[in-house]
Motif scaffolding. Structure first.
Motif, short mmCIF file in Angstrom:
data_model
loop_
_atom_site.label_atom_id
_atom_site.label_comp_id
_atom_site.label_asym_id
_atom_site.label_seq_id
_atom_site.Cartn_x
_atom_site.Cartn_y
_atom_site.Cartn_z
N TRP A 115 67.96 71.96 1.75
CA TRP A 115 68.85 70.99 0.92
C TRP A 115 68.63 71.50 -0.53
O TRP A 115 69.64 71.46 -1.27
CB TRP A 115 68.02 69.81 1.27
CG TRP A 115 68.79 68.53 0.27
CD1 TRP A 115 70.05 67.84 0.55
CD2 TRP A 115 68.53 68.18 -1.05
NE1 TRP A 115 70.46 67.08 -0.42
CE2 TRP A 115 69.50 67.12 -1.60
CE3 TRP A 115 67.43 68.43 -1.94
CZ2 TRP A 115 69.54 66.62 -2.56
CZ3 TRP A 115 67.60 67.62 -3.24
CH2 TRP A 115 68.28 66.76 -3.43
N PHE A 116 67.30 72.12 -1.08
CA PHE A 116 67.10 72.55 -2.47
C PHE A 116 68.11 74.01 -2.43
O PHE A 116 68.45 74.21 -3.60
CB PHE A 116 65.77 72.72 -2.91
CG PHE A 116 64.95 71.37 -2.76
CD1 PHE A 116 65.10 70.94 -3.94
CD2 PHE A 116 64.59 70.98 -1.56
CE1 PHE A 116 64.35 69.70 -3.80
CE2 PHE A 116 63.74 69.93 -1.50
CZ PHE A 116 63.57 69.20 -2.99
N VAL A 117 68.35 74.42 -1.48
CA VAL A 117 69.31 75.75 -1.42
C VAL A 117 70.68 75.84 -1.31
O VAL A 117 71.46 76.22 -1.84
CB VAL A 117 68.72 76.67 -0.61
CG1 VAL A 117 69.37 78.12 -0.83
CG2 VAL A 117 66.80 76.93 -0.91
N ASP A 118 70.94 74.96 -0.14
CA ASP A 118 72.48 74.79 -0.10
C ASP A 118 73.28 73.95 -0.52
O ASP A 118 72.76 73.28 -1.61
CB ASP A 118 72.43 74.48 1.59
CG ASP A 118 71.57 75.51 2.52
OD1 ASP A 118 71.48 76.62 2.06
OD2 ASP A 118 71.26 75.10 3.76
N ALA A 119 74.54 74.08 -0.39
CA ALA A 119 75.48 73.18 -0.97
C ALA A 119 75.28 71.61 -0.47
O ALA A 119 74.65 71.59 0.63
CB ALA A 119 77.04 73.58 -0.37
N PRO A 120 75.71 70.77 -1.11
CA PRO A 120 76.48 70.61 -2.37
C PRO A 120 75.69 71.06 -3.84
O PRO A 120 76.16 71.27 -4.52
CB PRO A 120 77.12 69.40 -2.30
CG PRO A 120 75.93 68.34 -1.70
CD PRO A 120 75.44 69.07 -0.74
N GLU A 150 72.98 73.16 -4.47
CA GLU A 150 72.66 74.49 -4.67
C GLU A 150 71.67 74.66 -6.04
O GLU A 150 71.91 75.52 -6.91
CB GLU A 150 73.98 75.46 -4.95
CG GLU A 150 74.64 75.22 -3.68
CD GLU A 150 76.13 76.13 -3.91
OE1 GLU A 150 76.52 76.02 -4.95
OE2 GLU A 150 76.61 76.90 -2.99
N PHE A 151 70.54 73.80 -5.97
CA PHE A 151 69.76 73.63 -7.22
C PHE A 151 68.88 74.90 -7.33
O PHE A 151 68.86 75.52 -8.39
CB PHE A 151 68.72 72.58 -6.65
CG PHE A 151 69.34 71.11 -6.74
CD1 PHE A 151 69.98 70.64 -7.80
CD2 PHE A 151 69.28 70.56 -5.73
CE1 PHE A 151 70.67 69.37 -7.59
CE2 PHE A 151 69.85 69.30 -5.52
CZ PHE A 151 70.50 68.68 -6.68
N ILE A 172 70.38 71.52 -15.93
CA ILE A 172 70.63 69.97 -15.54
C ILE A 172 69.68 68.94 -15.56
O ILE A 172 68.34 69.44 -15.95
CB ILE A 172 71.03 69.94 -13.94
CG1 ILE A 172 69.80 70.54 -13.21
CG2 ILE A 172 72.22 70.85 -13.69
CD1 ILE A 172 70.05 70.72 -11.78
N PRO A 173 69.76 67.76 -15.72
CA PRO A 173 68.74 66.77 -16.06
C PRO A 173 67.54 67.08 -15.06
O PRO A 173 66.59 66.63 -15.49
CB PRO A 173 69.25 65.58 -15.84
CG PRO A 173 70.78 65.63 -15.97
CD PRO A 173 71.01 66.97 -15.50
N GLU A 174 67.61 67.34 -13.91
CA GLU A 174 66.70 67.38 -12.90
C GLU A 174 65.72 68.37 -13.40
O GLU A 174 64.26 68.49 -13.10
CB GLU A 174 66.96 67.70 -11.56
CG GLU A 174 67.70 66.49 -10.85
CD GLU A 174 69.27 66.19 -11.11
OE1 GLU A 174 70.06 65.42 -10.43
OE2 GLU A 174 69.70 67.03 -12.17
N PHE A 175 66.05 69.33 -14.21
CA PHE A 175 65.00 70.70 -14.47
C PHE A 175 64.37 70.12 -15.49
O PHE A 175 63.56 71.18 -16.24
CB PHE A 175 65.92 71.82 -14.75
CG PHE A 175 66.70 72.47 -13.47
CD1 PHE A 175 66.33 72.03 -12.35
CD2 PHE A 175 67.58 73.31 -13.69
CE1 PHE A 175 66.84 72.68 -11.22
CE2 PHE A 175 68.12 74.04 -12.41
CZ PHE A 175 67.84 73.53 -11.30
#
Length: 880
Positions: A195-200, A202-203, A213-216
């Motif tokens: 999930w962390f790699v794939d779409a949507p 693509e973190f 991005i805010p999560e970073f």
């Protein structure tokens, strides 16, 4: 499964300390595993919650203090603080529940913790009111506690429900992946991590592209990102030939610490990352920083204990176990560490007790089941071991468990049960081809069993899987170097060495090895079933990597059974100093033979004692006062603790004392009960006999009674050594007179030194003085008598052997001169004067083959010396 991923850390990494030989015993260097900014006091602090008081800002109320206390590991203190919060604000209820749940769970009150997290009290969530149990952070902690309590199946249900409610939960995807791994459901784990790699989202692509991005900007989320992508990459073999990915993932933990310097879980994540790649020093540095911030973090203490055990730092492992039990007396983590600790002490039967406690509390604990299977395997109870492994397969979600098989393989490998261990490694690899630890374990096993072609292929595969693994890199480089080594094969041995750096070893070692084979093999009624590999490494660093995977161990020789590894017996570079390679090889080959005779199940103290006994040399001078003190002060090891003097020394003299005492025990058994008793013991150890059963069967006495008799024998040995108070005074007085007389009338000093020798017959000094005095007075036969004694004990200096050769040469006793000339080369093969002495003696005695050999060797040696030290070959031979 995260705790099991590090199972390789608890393999017997310091092989030379356990199964090798310290021929010149000296204390191992004190490695500083914890960085200066993170001192070792974390273990001591965790022993009680008497931790240094926290300093709070003046505005902190009990709510703020409780949060700080939980974050810093003051769990019991936090529970007391939480009680003082009488009327919490609605917006504080979630944090209070989280603090309470965490503190209760860590201190062993799991059910109370779950109760605190499953309340139906309404709490604010955005603009809504939801039940406390439905809050996303509460659900994550609930799942984590269930997983740590061995209820991974319940945890995954909570997490799946959580992700339905909160599909964008970073923590939810990470924890669902980790818990799926614990259940053996690798395919689901891959999906959750992906999930962390794939779409949507693509973190990961956004992270590597350095998008903002805010999560970073959230340290916890960035840590989850790094952990998840690491596992995704591992399970999907994305590290294969990818040298950039390890640095990118490691950078997530570095960034998390930059975002929030107080976010110590990033240090734990980094430590696990380093540990997985066998970089123990870096891992312990990160753990030190984490445990300074939270001295009672279970995950950090668990890993610290595992790494300490892998490095044979038993004191620190014991401290981690004590720390865990201090705040949770029933700690499952502590029980698992204790079980591993006992396995390392070759006490598989005793290890069953703490492991069974874990299984009683957590019947589906894969780590415990794997360790239990290993205890049975080591006791040759194969049926029980297979039953446990079948039980593991039955409860494993994917029915494809690899972790339990790896546990069994690692323990069998540590005990040199090579074929059995290899079979289990292969199962683990087949089930988890992405698992570098299994590949590395099998590769190391092949290097130790002498199957180096297979080792090269396996370790190359491991390197491709993870190019960042330190141990894999070390081994692969070494094996690549060994491809260019010269090989000389004889009837019973294969000599492997670097001919460029050691051009003359091939002239001497094969002949010597064949000369001792029948003697040593015949002594123990066992000839090794295959040829023994003798590997001579040009540097101590290369030898250490070959033996343990680490660049330093304090030994010059080690036997793993079929393979005997030695450092080149020359000084310079990273080597120690010349040593008597012939004596070392006889010692090591005795290991090979006794290991073969017992299918590698001989007690460690016994294989060491027999190897020293088989050297057939007088007791080393430095052992005499040490043994005398140990006997007089009753400081000898018990039979149960004797092996641990080698691998767990508490004092600088412990390892040397363990060698000396092991030699004495073997000598006592042989002298008292006959050599047949030794052979009977070997037979019983082969059949997995325990000391407490073997000794009564062979000696007719319980182990305690045998030991009492042995102590009486020890008292008899030291009698007459001249170290008692009265004799020591006489010794000192006469020695001073003798030293003074040597300055005025050397001949008159001889009877004084003879008296010194009578007072203390096991002292090198009077032999040294008398040898010199008899040479001075041309009493050569008497000089030789003392020089021979000195030479037989000396393993580093060939001057005594050369002096004897010279005397025999003057007397034209050329056969005797050749004998001692060769023994001088045994100690220092690169001593040109020794070769010149031997050449002359061979020529004069009619030893045509010996003379031809020296005529081949001397020009090569002169050229080698000139290249190493220009002008050295042209110098005149040294005079002693």
């Amino acid at each position: 499964m995260p705790t099991l991923r590090n199972s390789r850390l608890v393999r017997s990494a310091l092989l030379a300390a356990v199964g090798g030989v310290v021929v010149c015993p000296r204390p191992l260097p004190a490695h500083d595993f914890v960085r200066e900014s993170a001192p070792v006091r974390w273990v001591e602090q965790a022993m009680t919650e008497d931790l240094p008081p926290l300093k709070y800002p003046a505005y902190f109320d009990d709510f703020d203090k409780a949060k700080a206390q939980v974050h810093s590991g003051r769990y019991k203190t936090a529970l007391l603080t939480l009680r003082r919060i009488a009327n919490p604000k609605p917006e504080q209820l979630v944090i209070i529940a989280l603090c309470k749940g965490k503190a209760l769970a860590v201190t062993g009150r799991t059910e109370d913790a779950i109760k605190a997290l499953t309340e139906t009290t309404k709490v604010p969530f955005g603009k809504e009111q939801i039940e406390l149990s439905a809050h996303p952070r509460v659900q994550l902690l609930h799942a984590e506690i269930l997983a740590e309590a061995g209820r991974a199946d319940d945890a995954i249900k909570v997490l799946r429900s959580h992700l339905k409610q909160y599909p964008d939960s970073w923590g939810g995807h990470y924890w669902a992946g980790e818990v799926s791994e614990r259940l053996g459901d690798t395919e689901s784990a891959k999906t959750f991590y992906a999930w962390f790699v794939d779409a949507p989202g693509e973190f990961w692509a956004k992270w590597t592209a350095k998008q903002s991005i805010p999560e970073f900007d959230d340290a916890e989320k960035v840590t989850w990102l790094g952990r998840s992508v690491d596992r995704w990459a591992t399970l999907n073999e994305k590290y294969r030939n990818n040298k950039e990915l390890p640095r990118q993932i490691l950078n997530t933990f570095v960034k998390a610490k930059e975002i929030d310097a107080d976010w110590w879980p990033a240090h734990v994540a980094a430590a696990e990352y380093f540990a997985e790649r066998d970089d123990k020093k870096q891992a312990m540095g990160e753990l030190g920083l984490a445990l300074n911030a939270n001295p009672q973090d279970v995950r950090a203490l668990r890993l610290a204990g595992q790494i300490s055990l892998a490095m044979f730092d038993f004191n620190r492992c014991d401290a981690a176990i004590s720390a865990l039990r201090k705040f949770d007396p029933d700690s499952v983590t502590a029980d698992l560490l204790e079980g591993r600790n006992l396995m390392h002490q070759r006490l598989p039967k005793d290890a069953e007790t703490p492991i069974q406690r874990v299984i009683s509390a957590q019947p589906r604990n894969m780590e415990a089941l794997g360790l239990l299977a290993a205890t049975y395997a080591l006791q040759l109870e194969e049926d029980k071991a297979e039953q446990i492994l079948a039980q593991v397969d039955a409860v494993d979600v994917g029915n494809n468990n690899a972790s339990a098989y790896l546990e069994v393989a690692e323990q069998l490998s540590a005990m040199r049960q090579y074929p059995r261990a290899a079979a289990k490694y292969k199962v683990a690899i087949a089930r988890a081809p992405w698992w570098t630890a299994a590949w590395n374990g099998l590769g190391l096993l092949y290097t130790q069993s002498g199957d180096e072609a297979e080792a090269h292929a396996v370790i190359k595969s491991a390197r491709e899987l993870d190019p960042f693994n330190l141990e894999t890199t070390n081994y692969l480089k070494l094996l690549n170097d060994m491809d260019s080594y010269k090989r000389i094969e004889s009837e019973h041995f294969v000599l492997i060495f670097d001919e460029t750096k050691d051009p003359i070893l091939g002239e001497y070692l094969p002949q010597y090895l064949e000369s001792i084979h029948a003697d040593v093999a015949g002594e123990y009624k066992c000839a090794p079933p295959v040829k023994t590999f003798i590997e001579i490494f040009p540097s101590h660093a290369a030898f250490s990597v070959r033996t343990t995977g680490s660049p330093w161990i304090g030994t010059v020789g080690a036997s793993t059974g079929r393979v005997i590894a030695l450092v080149s017996p020359r000084k310079g570079g990273s080597n120690m100093e010349p040593f008597n390679w012939a004596q070392v090889l006889r010692h090591e080959y005795t290991h090979t033979v006794t290991l073969a005779a017992t299918d590698n199940r001989i007690q460690h103290w016994m294989t060491e004692g027999l190897a020293v006994l088989e050297e057939r040399t007088p007791m080393r001078w430095e052992w005499v006062p040490m043994l005398n003190k140990a006997v007089r002060d009753r400081e000898l090891f018990t039979m149960e603790n004797l092996t641990w003097g080698f691998v767990r020394p508490k004092k600088p003299t412990d390892r040397a004392l363990a060698y000396a005492q092991s030699y004495w025990v073997c000598k006592y058994v042989q002298d008292t009960y006959g050599h047949g008793a030794i052979l009977k013991m070997l037979e019983m150890f082969k059949n997995a006999g325990r000391m407490e059963d073997v000794f009564p069967a062979v000696t007719g006495k319980p182990l305690d009674d045998f030991y009492k008799d042995f102590l009486v024998w020890c008292d008899q040995q030291v009698e007459g050594w001249g170290y008692d108070e009265e004799t020591s005074k006489k010794y000192d007085s006469v020695r001073e007179q003798a030293e003074a007389m040597m300055k005025t009338d050397p001949k008159a000093a001889i009877p004084l030194w003879e008296k010194v020798l009578f007072l203390r017959p096991v002292d090198a000094l009077p032999h040294t003085r008398l040898a010199g005095l008899y040479l001075f007075t041309k009493q050569y036969d008497r000089a030789i008598a003392h020089l021979e004694i000195l030479h037989k004990v000396e393993i580093k200096d060939n001057r005594y052997a050369k002096q004897i050769a010279r005397i025999y040469g003057r007397q034209e006793k050329w056969a005797e001169a050749a004998k001692y000339g060769l023994q001088a080369i045994y100690i220092d093969p690169y001593d040109l004067t020794a070769h010149q002495l031997l050449k002359e003696a061979c020529e004069k005695s009619g030893d045509k083959a010996g003379a031809e050999r020296e005529n081949r060797v001397i020009p090569v040696l002169e050229k080698w010396l000139a290249a190493k030290q220009p002008g050295a070959a042209a110098e005149s031979p040294k005079k002693e």
